[in-house]
Design a protein around this motif. Structure first.
Motif, PDB file in Angstrom:
ATOM      1  N   TRP A  96       0.853  -1.192   0.000  1.00 56.69           N
ATOM      2  CA  TRP A  96       0.000   0.000   0.000  1.00 56.69           C
ATOM      3  C   TRP A  96       0.887   1.238   0.000  1.00 56.69           C
ATOM      4  N   HIS A  97       0.572   2.180  -0.910  1.00 63.81           N
ATOM      5  CA  HIS A  97       1.367   3.398  -1.037  1.00 63.81           C
ATOM      6  C   HIS A  97       0.572   4.435  -1.831  1.00 63.81           C
ATOM      7  N   VAL A  98       1.025   5.677  -1.770  1.00 63.43           N
ATOM      8  CA  VAL A  98       0.624   6.710  -2.715  1.00 63.43           C
ATOM      9  C   VAL A  98       1.885   7.069  -3.482  1.00 63.43           C
ATOM     10  N   ASP A  99       1.717   7.516  -4.722  1.00 63.31           N
ATOM     11  CA  ASP A  99       2.889   7.850  -5.516  1.00 63.31           C
ATOM     12  C   ASP A  99       3.511   9.145  -5.014  1.00 63.31           C
ATOM     13  N   ASP A 100       4.660   9.467  -5.519  1.00 63.71           N
ATOM     14  CA  ASP A 100       5.439  10.628  -5.089  1.00 63.71           C
ATOM     15  C   ASP A 100       4.628  11.914  -5.298  1.00 63.71           C
ATOM     16  N   MET A 136      -3.022   9.508  -5.881  1.00 61.80           N
ATOM     17  CA  MET A 136      -2.978  10.178  -4.573  1.00 61.80           C
ATOM     18  C   MET A 136      -3.793   9.394  -3.549  1.00 61.80           C
ATOM     19  N   GLN A 137      -4.495   8.342  -4.005  1.00 60.37           N
ATOM     20  CA  GLN A 137      -5.161   7.409  -3.104  1.00 60.37           C
ATOM     21  C   GLN A 137      -4.257   6.190  -2.928  1.00 60.37           C
ATOM     22  N   GLU A 138      -4.305   5.596  -1.728  1.00 65.12           N
ATOM     23  CA  GLU A 138      -3.500   4.403  -1.483  1.00 65.12           C
ATOM     24  C   GLU A 138      -3.895   3.274  -2.419  1.00 65.12           C
ATOM     25  N   HIS A 139      -2.870   2.583  -2.921  1.00 62.52           N
ATOM     26  CA  HIS A 139      -3.099   1.447  -3.808  1.00 62.52           C
ATOM     27  C   HIS A 139      -1.927   0.479  -3.673  1.00 62.52           C
ATOM     28  N   GLN A 140      -2.159  -0.747  -4.143  1.00 59.90           N
ATOM     29  CA  GLN A 140      -1.120  -1.772  -4.104  1.00 59.90           C
ATOM     30  C   GLN A 140      -1.304  -2.706  -5.294  1.00 59.90           C
ATOM     31  N   VAL A 141      -0.248  -3.483  -5.565  1.00 58.20           N
ATOM     32  CA  VAL A 141      -0.333  -4.532  -6.580  1.00 58.20           C
ATOM     33  C   VAL A 141       0.315  -5.782  -6.002  1.00 58.20           C
ATOM     34  N   CYS A 142      -0.425  -6.874  -6.034  1.00 63.11           N
ATOM     35  CA  CYS A 142       0.092  -8.184  -5.618  1.00 63.11           C
ATOM     36  C   CYS A 142       0.235  -9.019  -6.886  1.00 63.11           C
ATOM     37  N   ASN A 143       1.438  -9.084  -7.390  1.00 62.74           N
ATOM     38  CA  ASN A 143       1.695  -9.804  -8.630  1.00 62.74           C
ATOM     39  C   ASN A 143       1.917 -11.273  -8.321  1.00 62.74           C
ATOM     40  N   SER A 144       1.346 -12.158  -9.127  1.00 63.97           N
ATOM     41  CA  SER A 144       1.498 -13.578  -8.817  1.00 63.97           C
ATOM     42  C   SER A 144       2.240 -14.322  -9.914  1.00 63.97           C
ATOM     43  N   LEU A 158      -1.398  18.278 -12.761  1.00 64.81           N
ATOM     44  CA  LEU A 158      -2.746  17.946 -13.219  1.00 64.81           C
ATOM     45  C   LEU A 158      -3.390  16.943 -12.260  1.00 64.81           C
ATOM     46  N   LYS A 159      -4.458  17.351 -11.615  1.00 68.33           N
ATOM     47  CA  LYS A 159      -5.174  16.479 -10.679  1.00 68.33           C
ATOM     48  C   LYS A 159      -5.934  15.401 -11.452  1.00 68.33           C
ATOM     49  N   TYR A 160      -6.236  14.325 -10.765  1.00 70.69           N
ATOM     50  CA  TYR A 160      -6.906  13.175 -11.380  1.00 70.69           C
ATOM     51  C   TYR A 160      -8.210  13.581 -12.080  1.00 70.69           C
ATOM     52  N   GLY A 161      -9.060  14.324 -11.415  1.00 76.53           N
ATOM     53  CA  GLY A 161     -10.329  14.742 -12.021  1.00 76.53           C
ATOM     54  C   GLY A 161     -10.112  15.577 -13.270  1.00 76.53           C
ATOM     55  N   GLU A 162      -9.087  16.427 -13.274  1.00 82.52           N
ATOM     56  CA  GLU A 162      -8.761  17.234 -14.452  1.00 82.52           C
ATOM     57  C   GLU A 162      -8.267  16.349 -15.596  1.00 82.52           C
ATOM     58  N   LEU A 163      -7.474  15.331 -15.262  1.00 83.63           N
ATOM     59  CA  LEU A 163      -7.001  14.391 -16.280  1.00 83.63           C
ATOM     60  C   LEU A 163      -8.180  13.648 -16.904  1.00 83.63           C
TER      61      LEU A 163
END
Length: 171
Positions: A96-100, A136-144, A158-163
């Motif tokens: 779980w993280h948010v990007d830079d 900017m929301q927490e997310h993760q990836v569990c690769n198998s 550029l904010k997500y909604g603007e994108l």
């Protein structure tokens, strides 16, 4: 309220992207910033690589940056951006993280590998080929079982909604 993943269509040149990925994967692993448990961490991780431009305006002649530039022009986006590839080995877990938050406010991810695992936000899991993501929301990836390779274009302010608006207004 917008979901944290918005899928859309655009035709990237896959041949050029694979050639550029192959070229970049021969380079040393750069460091990359993540926010994990509220703390900024700058590190490399075995099983995870970031390949491409790390600062705005760097390596502007690369095929990857040119593909990103065509995308930005097509959608009429007026913001600084970086373009890179993210590679995750099979069995790798990106916690779980948010990007830079100092480096980007939103991004698009284009999955170029086969059979990718979904990205998981707190409200659920999302499978996509090409999508805008609210990083900017927490997310993760569990690769198998398969490696995961994505091409990412990250936008500085550029904010997500603007994108999502830029993408929606073009279609």
């Amino acid at each position: 309220m917008l979901k944290p993943v918005t899928e859309f269509k655009y035709n990237f040149n896959n041949e050029i992207l694979w050639q550029e990925y192959t070229r970049l994967k021969e380079q040393p692993d750069p460091k990359y910033n993540f926010y994990v448990d509220g703390e900024e961490k700058s590190f490399t991780m075995p099983g995870f690589r970031v390949l491409g431009s790390q600062t705005y305006g760097e390596d502007t002649d690369s095929a990857l940056i040119k593909q990103a530039g065509e995308f930005v022009k097509y959608f009429g986006i007026n913001d600084e951006y970086i373009a890179l590839f993210l590679w995750m080995d099979k069995g790798f877990h990106l916690p779980w993280h948010v990007d830079d938050v100092n480096g980007c406010q939103s991004n698009i991810n284009y999955v170029i590998s086969d059979n990718p695992e979904p990205v998981e936000f707190r409200d659920g899991k999302y499978n996509y080929e090409l999508a805008a993501l609210d990083v900017m929301q927490e997310h993760q990836v569990c690769n198998s079982e398969h490696e995961r390779i994505i091409m990412r274009i990250s936008f500085k302010t550029l904010k997500y909604g603007e994108l999502v608006d830029c993408i929606s207004n073009r279609h």
